[in-house]
Design a protein around this motif. Sequence first.
Motif, short mmCIF file in Angstrom:
data_model
loop_
_atom_site.label_atom_id
_atom_site.label_comp_id
_atom_site.label_asym_id
_atom_site.label_seq_id
_atom_site.Cartn_x
_atom_site.Cartn_y
_atom_site.Cartn_z
N ASP A 26 -15.57 -5.19 94.85
CA ASP A 26 -14.64 -5.30 93.75
C ASP A 26 -13.45 -4.77 93.98
O ASP A 26 -13.58 -3.34 93.85
N PRO A 27 -12.37 -5.29 94.28
CA PRO A 27 -11.26 -4.62 94.54
C PRO A 27 -10.57 -3.50 93.56
O PRO A 27 -9.92 -2.52 93.90
N GLN A 28 -10.91 -4.07 92.31
CA GLN A 28 -10.38 -3.04 91.12
C GLN A 28 -11.20 -1.99 91.07
O GLN A 28 -10.69 -0.78 91.03
N VAL A 29 -12.30 -1.89 91.39
CA VAL A 29 -13.50 -0.90 91.18
C VAL A 29 -13.27 -0.03 92.50
O VAL A 29 -13.25 1.18 92.33
N ALA A 31 -10.51 0.39 94.19
CA ALA A 31 -9.08 1.11 94.06
C ALA A 31 -9.20 2.25 93.08
O ALA A 31 -8.71 3.21 93.22
N ALA A 32 -10.04 2.10 91.96
CA ALA A 32 -10.23 3.07 91.03
C ALA A 32 -11.01 4.25 91.45
O ALA A 32 -10.64 5.42 91.20
N ARG A 34 -11.54 4.91 94.66
CA ARG A 34 -10.68 5.52 95.67
C ARG A 34 -9.62 6.71 95.21
O ARG A 34 -9.52 7.74 95.47
N ARG A 35 -9.04 5.92 94.02
CA ARG A 35 -7.74 6.75 93.30
C ARG A 35 -8.42 8.21 93.02
O ARG A 35 -7.96 9.27 93.04
N SER A 51 -14.25 -2.84 101.93
CA SER A 51 -14.60 -3.67 100.87
C SER A 51 -15.85 -4.74 101.20
O SER A 51 -16.26 -5.38 100.50
#
Length: 183
Positions: A26-29, A31-32, A34-35, A51
């Motif tokens: 899930d790209p949003q998960v 990214a969060a 990772r951030r 991914s």
Amino acid sequence: MFDRLRFNDELGDPMSRPGILAVADDPQVLAAVRRDLRNHYGSTYQVMAASSGAEALEALRALKSRSKTVTAFVVDQRMPEMSGVTLQERLAEVEIALPTIVVSAHADTRLGVRVMRNGALNFLEKPFRMQELCENIQEAIRLDREKWHRREEQENAEDRFAQLNPGELQVMELVVAGKTNKM
């Protein structure tokens, strides 16, 4: 090969620091996570993201071939093509041992047992608190440091052993055999 991996390279050579690798489809998960990992560990560790299980496996093989260290591995359980537990098993097949934290929104006892038997550091249920993930990563870092310390001690002992002259080697063999210098 690393073009698909997303590196945190603002702090110099991204390959010079040990890494933390997060894997989720899930790209949003991703990214969060990772951030947040970059905010907590980015000054000391190279935070990487993949991914898919296949992408992570390829990246870890490449990192291993270059003698680069991954200190902690965070992987989502439910991903298409290769689950987190399957990725764990594939890593074991190619002799890549990492402190692994598996996360899943669909946790059950059998899966948890399988993940832990495969050597995971922990199995976290989604949604998890970032603090909980960071505590597990801290444990992974501690275990990684211990492993490297033991390896360094072993290498130092081997170096000292290689420097023994024939007389010292003979004395050492007698001591190891339980002999004393007493008459």
